[in-house]
Motif scaffolding. Structure first.
Motif, PDB file in Angstrom:
ATOM      1  N   GLY A 234      34.041  35.009  41.177  1.00 19.71           N
ATOM      2  CA  GLY A 234      35.286  34.375  41.606  1.00 19.71           C
ATOM      3  C   GLY A 234      35.710  33.341  40.580  1.00 19.71           C
ATOM      4  N   LYS A 235      36.977  33.393  40.186  1.00 16.79           N
ATOM      5  CA  LYS A 235      37.435  32.551  39.073  1.00 16.79           C
ATOM      6  C   LYS A 235      37.318  31.063  39.356  1.00 16.79           C
ATOM      7  CE  LYS A 235      42.356  32.552  40.422  1.00 16.79           C
ATOM      8  NZ  LYS A 235      43.718  32.938  39.993  1.00 16.79           N
ATOM      9  N   ASN A 236      37.329  30.671  40.627  1.00 13.34           N
ATOM     10  CA  ASN A 236      37.258  29.245  40.968  1.00 13.34           C
ATOM     11  C   ASN A 236      35.848  28.781  41.298  1.00 13.34           C
ATOM     12  OD1 ASN A 236      40.104  28.886  40.713  1.00 13.34           O
ATOM     13  ND2 ASN A 236      40.385  29.805  42.747  1.00 13.34           N
ATOM     14  N   ASN A 237      34.881  29.681  41.149  1.00 12.85           N
ATOM     15  CA  ASN A 237      33.498  29.340  41.498  1.00 12.85           C
ATOM     16  C   ASN A 237      32.591  29.196  40.282  1.00 12.85           C
ATOM     17  OD1 ASN A 237      34.090  29.464  44.290  1.00 12.85           O
ATOM     18  ND2 ASN A 237      33.822  31.695  44.279  1.00 12.85           N
ATOM     19  N   ILE A 238      33.191  29.211  39.100  1.00 12.22           N
ATOM     20  CA  ILE A 238      32.406  29.101  37.868  1.00 12.22           C
ATOM     21  C   ILE A 238      32.447  27.651  37.382  1.00 12.22           C
ATOM     22  CG2 ILE A 238      32.183  29.875  35.477  1.00 12.22           C
ATOM     23  CD1 ILE A 238      33.553  32.511  36.381  1.00 12.22           C
ATOM     24  N   ALA A 239      31.290  26.999  37.450  1.00 16.82           N
ATOM     25  CA  ALA A 239      31.233  25.574  37.088  1.00 16.82           C
ATOM     26  C   ALA A 239      31.174  25.356  35.588  1.00 16.82           C
ATOM     27  CB  ALA A 239      30.023  24.923  37.750  1.00 16.82           C
ATOM     28  N   GLY A 240      30.628  26.304  34.866  1.00 15.51           N
ATOM     29  CA  GLY A 240      30.502  26.161  33.424  1.00 15.51           C
ATOM     30  C   GLY A 240      30.079  27.469  32.794  1.00 15.51           C
ATOM     31  N   VAL A 241      30.265  27.565  31.479  1.00 16.37           N
ATOM     32  CA  VAL A 241      29.886  28.777  30.750  1.00 16.37           C
ATOM     33  C   VAL A 241      29.066  28.389  29.528  1.00 16.37           C
ATOM     34  CG1 VAL A 241      30.669  30.878  29.606  1.00 16.37           C
ATOM     35  CG2 VAL A 241      32.025  29.914  31.481  1.00 16.37           C
ATOM     36  N   TYR A 242      27.857  28.944  29.465  1.00 16.99           N
ATOM     37  CA  TYR A 242      27.063  28.823  28.248  1.00 16.99           C
ATOM     38  C   TYR A 242      27.473  29.963  27.320  1.00 16.99           C
ATOM     39  CZ  TYR A 242      23.332  29.493  24.905  1.00 16.99           C
ATOM     40  OH  TYR A 242      22.655  29.666  23.742  1.00 16.99           O
ATOM     41  N   SER A 243      28.133  29.621  26.236  1.00 16.30           N
ATOM     42  CA  SER A 243      28.478  30.599  25.210  1.00 16.30           C
ATOM     43  C   SER A 243      27.645  30.289  23.986  1.00 16.30           C
ATOM     44  CB  SER A 243      29.964  30.537  24.858  1.00 16.30           C
ATOM     45  OG  SER A 243      30.255  31.395  23.769  1.00 16.30           O
ATOM     46  N   ALA A 244      26.941  31.296  23.476  1.00 18.30           N
ATOM     47  CA  ALA A 244      26.026  31.065  22.367  1.00 18.30           C
ATOM     48  C   ALA A 244      26.745  30.777  21.053  1.00 18.30           C
ATOM     49  CB  ALA A 244      25.084  32.249  22.197  1.00 18.30           C
ATOM     50  N   ASN A 245      28.004  31.223  20.910  1.00 17.11           N
ATOM     51  CA  ASN A 245      28.727  30.856  19.691  1.00 17.11           C
ATOM     52  C   ASN A 245      30.230  30.726  19.950  1.00 17.11           C
ATOM     53  OD1 ASN A 245      29.888  33.435  19.547  1.00 17.11           O
ATOM     54  ND2 ASN A 245      29.048  33.916  17.529  1.00 17.11           N
TER      55      ASN A 245
ATOM     56  N   ASP B 241      23.163  19.964  39.261  1.00 17.86           N
ATOM     57  CA  ASP B 241      23.392  20.348  40.657  1.00 17.86           C
ATOM     58  C   ASP B 241      23.041  21.832  40.754  1.00 17.86           C
ATOM     59  OD1 ASP B 241      24.327  21.133  43.144  1.00 17.86           O
ATOM     60  OD2 ASP B 241      26.037  19.763  43.091  1.00 17.86           O
ATOM     61  N   SER B 242      21.985  22.122  41.495  1.00 16.19           N
ATOM     62  CA  SER B 242      21.490  23.500  41.551  1.00 16.19           C
ATOM     63  C   SER B 242      22.491  24.469  42.162  1.00 16.19           C
ATOM     64  CB  SER B 242      20.183  23.558  42.330  1.00 16.19           C
ATOM     65  OG  SER B 242      20.371  23.084  43.654  1.00 16.19           O
ATOM     66  N   SER B 243      23.532  23.953  42.817  1.00 17.51           N
ATOM     67  CA  SER B 243      24.540  24.843  43.402  1.00 17.51           C
ATOM     68  C   SER B 243      25.617  25.237  42.397  1.00 17.51           C
ATOM     69  CB  SER B 243      25.198  24.174  44.621  1.00 17.51           C
ATOM     70  OG  SER B 243      25.958  23.042  44.220  1.00 17.51           O
ATOM     71  N   ASP B 244      25.671  24.561  41.249  1.00 17.37           N
ATOM     72  CA  ASP B 244      26.657  24.897  40.225  1.00 17.37           C
ATOM     73  C   ASP B 244      26.365  26.281  39.645  1.00 17.37           C
ATOM     74  OD1 ASP B 244      28.086  22.551  40.408  1.00 17.37           O
ATOM     75  OD2 ASP B 244      26.908  21.521  38.875  1.00 17.37           O
ATOM     76  N   LYS B 245      27.359  27.161  39.635  1.00 14.12           N
ATOM     77  CA  LYS B 245      27.189  28.522  39.137  1.00 14.12           C
ATOM     78  C   LYS B 245      27.611  28.596  37.674  1.00 14.12           C
ATOM     79  CE  LYS B 245      27.745  30.738  43.636  1.00 14.12           C
ATOM     80  NZ  LYS B 245      28.523  31.696  44.457  1.00 14.12           N
ATOM     81  N   ILE B 246      26.677  29.072  36.865  1.00 16.22           N
ATOM     82  CA  ILE B 246      26.875  29.128  35.421  1.00 16.22           C
ATOM     83  C   ILE B 246      26.860  30.583  34.959  1.00 16.22           C
ATOM     84  CG2 ILE B 246      25.904  28.471  33.172  1.00 16.22           C
ATOM     85  CD1 ILE B 246      26.980  26.132  34.808  1.00 16.22           C
ATOM     86  N   VAL B 247      27.726  30.899  34.012  1.00 17.42           N
ATOM     87  CA  VAL B 247      27.687  32.194  33.329  1.00 17.42           C
ATOM     88  C   VAL B 247      27.036  31.973  31.969  1.00 17.42           C
ATOM     89  CG1 VAL B 247      29.026  34.078  32.323  1.00 17.42           C
ATOM     90  CG2 VAL B 247      29.740  33.049  34.497  1.00 17.42           C
ATOM     91  N   MET B 248      26.056  32.812  31.633  1.00 17.18           N
ATOM     92  CA  MET B 248      25.417  32.726  30.323  1.00 17.18           C
ATOM     93  C   MET B 248      25.878  33.900  29.468  1.00 17.18           C
ATOM     94  SD  MET B 248      21.560  31.249  30.634  1.00 17.18           S
ATOM     95  CE  MET B 248      21.604  30.802  28.883  1.00 17.18           C
ATOM     96  N   MET B 249      26.527  33.571  28.360  1.00 18.11           N
ATOM     97  CA  MET B 249      26.988  34.588  27.415  1.00 18.11           C
ATOM     98  C   MET B 249      26.121  34.475  26.163  1.00 18.11           C
ATOM     99  SD  MET B 249      29.305  36.944  27.725  1.00 18.11           S
ATOM    100  CE  MET B 249      30.450  36.187  28.908  1.00 18.11           C
ATOM    101  N   ASN B 250      25.022  35.226  26.171  1.00 16.27           N
ATOM    102  CA  ASN B 250      24.079  35.195  25.064  1.00 16.27           C
ATOM    103  C   ASN B 250      24.544  36.112  23.940  1.00 16.27           C
ATOM    104  OD1 ASN B 250      22.108  33.559  26.612  1.00 16.27           O
ATOM    105  ND2 ASN B 250      21.972  35.417  27.857  1.00 16.27           N
ATOM    106  N   GLY B 251      23.897  35.987  22.795  1.00 15.47           N
ATOM    107  CA  GLY B 251      24.260  36.803  21.652  1.00 15.47           C
ATOM    108  C   GLY B 251      23.649  38.191  21.714  1.00 15.47           C
ATOM    109  N   SER B 252      23.684  38.877  20.593  1.00 24.61           N
ATOM    110  CA  SER B 252      23.228  40.258  20.508  1.00 24.61           C
ATOM    111  C   SER B 252      21.731  40.374  20.746  1.00 24.61           C
ATOM    112  CB  SER B 252      23.574  40.827  19.128  1.00 24.61           C
ATOM    113  OG  SER B 252      22.988  42.087  18.943  1.00 24.61           O
ATOM    114  N   SER B 253      21.332  41.405  21.462  1.00 24.06           N
ATOM    115  CA  SER B 253      19.911  41.627  21.750  1.00 24.06           C
ATOM    116  C   SER B 253      19.124  41.998  20.500  1.00 24.06           C
ATOM    117  CB  SER B 253      19.752  42.729  22.810  1.00 24.06           C
ATOM    118  OG  SER B 253      20.306  43.945  22.351  1.00 24.06           O
TER     119      SER B 253
END
Length: 372
Positions: free
Chosen positions: A229-240, A169-181
């Motif tokens: 917003g804490k209630n608007n985050i559909a998922g979190v990509y965490s690299a580890n 669903d393109s409206s789902d807001k995701i946070v991406m937590m990538n690793g070290s640059s």
């Protein structure tokens, strides 16, 4: 077959069969691995440089399994000289130089900073010491590389996150937590994940997390919560998994009781327990014993001049920013969820049920049918 299809096929095959590549013989091996080392006996010294201790895998799995395998392969005559850089690139450069000064026979290197260590790799090469890049592809004249299929790791994480969301669903807001640059693996994880997520969800916030530290991921997540917003985050990509722990802390401190699906990687014990309770959706299980043991086989074969066996262990090819066509071995991975804990970390003796299902987690283990 496409590269993604090839990687997926490798992963599926690996889940059905475990084997030592050293036992594959010489079928399909090339005639030469390049510059052959002078043949040596079992009385060899292997240098092992690992990057940090924040991630429990290095002290708990990589080092002890690597050391044991070198002992097995050399009838206990071989010696492993070990150093951990504790996330300091300058400290690792000093450790690398010490290995060179000590005239070890071969160096297995997991780089803190893949670019800055390139000078050290060149110095080792100039001293006649082969260097095998372990887990992260360092720059410089690397003799070989062994790691997990890092883009596949990201793909598995991305697909799992979409599965947890019930589709795209393109409206789902995701946070991406990538690793070290500074970690080339982090770029590959991100690329693999984006190949699955791009266009299917909205990447509302994306971070490159300094040194992969959980506290830095927690700070980044606090910023993301404030902006989205804490209630608007559909998922979190965490690299580890370590960062997943920091992310969960930030969400819970913000008052989120129904946590969004959160990915991870490394199958750390605390992460497996969070998967049992439902706080973390998944992790990527990577067989560190297999990676460490195969790296030991590569190192011993290289320094003993057994080129045909070495070539059989490194049939793939990878490119670094400085060198092309580096012989490589890519070890497959598996998505770890509540449904396959028994078939992965427990079946492989990574953990015992009693390790996971302590008193604090006994009820949650019972709910998903995980029994001692």
């Amino acid at each position: 077959m496409s590269s993604r299809a090839r990687r997926t096929a490798i992963s599926v095959a690996a889940s059905l069969m475990t084997f030592s590549l050293a036992s594959c013989g010489v079928l399909g091996a090339s005639d030469s691995s390049g510059e052959a080392s002078p043949t040596k006996g079992n009385d060899i010294t292997v240098g092992l440089l690992l990057p940090e201790k924040e991630n429990t895998r290095y002290e708990q799995f990589d080092y002890p399994f690597f050391k044991a395998k070198v002992g097995e392969l050399t009838n206990d005559a071989g010696n492993v000289k070990y150093a951990n850089a504790e996330a300091s690139a300058s400290k690792q450069a000093e450790q690398m130089q010490q290995m060179i000064d000590d005239e070890v026979d071969v160096i297995v290197l997991d780089a803190v900073d893949s670019q800055s260590i390139g000078d050290g790799v060149q110095k080792a090469k100039d001293a006649g010491i082969p260097v095998i890049a372990y887990d992260r592809l360092a720059e410089g004249p690397i003799d070989a590389y062994i790691s997990f299929d890092n883009e596949l790791v990201g793909e598995v994480q991305g697909r799992s996150l979409l599965d947890a969301l019930g589709g795209a669903d393109s409206s789902d807001k995701i946070v991406m937590m990538n690793g070290s640059s500074t970690d080339p693996n982090a770029k590959q994880f991100k690329a693999g994940a984006m190949s699955e997520l791009n266009g299917k969800v909205t990447i509302a916030q994306s971070f490159d997390t300094k040194d992969w530290k959980p506290e830095n991921a927690e700070a980044n997540m606090i910023e993301a919560i404030e902006k989205i917003g804490k209630n608007n985050i559909a998922g979190v990509y965490s690299a580890n998994d370590g960062m997943a722990g920091g992310i969960i802390k930030a969400l819970e401190d913000a008052g989120v009781t129904d946590l969004p699906p959160i990915t991870g990687q490394d199958a750390e014990l605390s992460a497996v327990q969070r998967i049992v309770t439902g706080e973390q959706y998944m992790s990527v299980y990577k067989s560190y014993p297999q990676e460490a043991e195969n790296a030991a086989e590569m190192a011993v074969a290289r320094v003993q001049g057994r080129d045909i066996q070495f070539d059989a262990l490194a049939r793939d090819k990878v490119d670094s920013p400085t060198h092309k066509g580096i012989p490589a071995q890519l070890v497959p991975v598996v998505a770890l969820t509540q449904g396959n804990i028994d078939e992965t970390v427990i079946a492989d003796s990574f953990y015992k049920v009693s390790d996971i299902c302590t008193a604090k987690f006994a009820d949650a283990c019972a709910e998903i049918g995980l029994k001692k």
